[in-house]
Design an enzyme around this catalytic site. Sequence first.
Site, PDB file in Angstrom:
ATOM      1  CE  LYS A 109      42.157  38.340  38.596  1.00  0.00           C
ATOM      2  NZ  LYS A 109      41.524  37.702  39.597  1.00  0.00           N
ATOM      3  NE  ARG A 152      38.136  35.433  33.333  1.00  0.00           N
ATOM      4  CZ  ARG A 152      38.878  36.618  33.316  1.00  0.00           C
ATOM      5  NH1 ARG A 152      39.675  37.084  34.087  1.00  0.00           N
ATOM      6  NH2 ARG A 152      38.222  37.750  32.660  1.00  0.00           N
TER       7      ARG A 152
END
Length: 286
Positions: A221, A255
């Site tokens: 991210k 995830r």
Amino acid sequence: MMRLRGREYGAHETLVMAIVNRTPDSFYDKGATWDDGPAFERVRKVVSEGADIVDIGGIKAAPGEEIDADEEKRRVVDFVAAVRAEFPDLVISVDTWRASVGRAACEAGADLLNDAWGGYDPELAEVAAEYDAALVCTHTAGVTPRTRPHRVRYTDVVADAVSYTVGLAERAVSLGVDPASVLIDPAHDFAKNTWHSLELTRRLDEMTATGWPVLVSLSNKDFVGESLDLPVGERLTGTLAATAVCAWQGARVYRVHEVPETRQVLDMVAAIRGVRPPARTVRGLA
């Protein structure tokens, strides 16, 4: 207790959810699994590596070409059916915010609806209840899907995330979703700047303290990239550091793009916490 596809998971079990993008423009793999062949190879690979869940998505999170519901279903639904046929016991998740896509995916064999845009389509929770599917309730503060955060502000981002996701979870249960099959997700980067995502990571124990199983999506991210000033392809070490912190604080589902590395981190943290024995212990004993 957490329940997915009829299987119950104990309080200390952690699950790895492998990402399978059915998009030509993913921020991470740049369309590597856009075609069916490579996408199936990706599923087979992550299953062989120990993934507990595969999360299949047909639209990238970032802004881009408009993808309507029919096109999203074309990218996802038949693929879900084919994965179900080859892996009858695998937990299959579909990353969508649309109820119509969720319904078609559940009919094709999906077990979990990963509502990455946090109740934007309120009927998605009704679909989960109708098909006895699990549901991920995500903190996005009601923003429009596929929009980037711009000077977003919170009085207390963690309190907001707790209130928002627990509210979605309680609504889902009121509609008939199994309470053991509802997860909450702080949604790192979504409707947040890097400071917000770092604070959510630091204070994740406040989300796990709610009693709802917590899913985190940390992999590569921007908050990792900005913290370390690294591009997408060089964020694995930072991702794993954030994973370890979240694991210590009790997150249950991860995830990810990289399955074996994540599994090793989760197993090591579990061993340190004393909830998983070492794989072998001969040092100083033989």
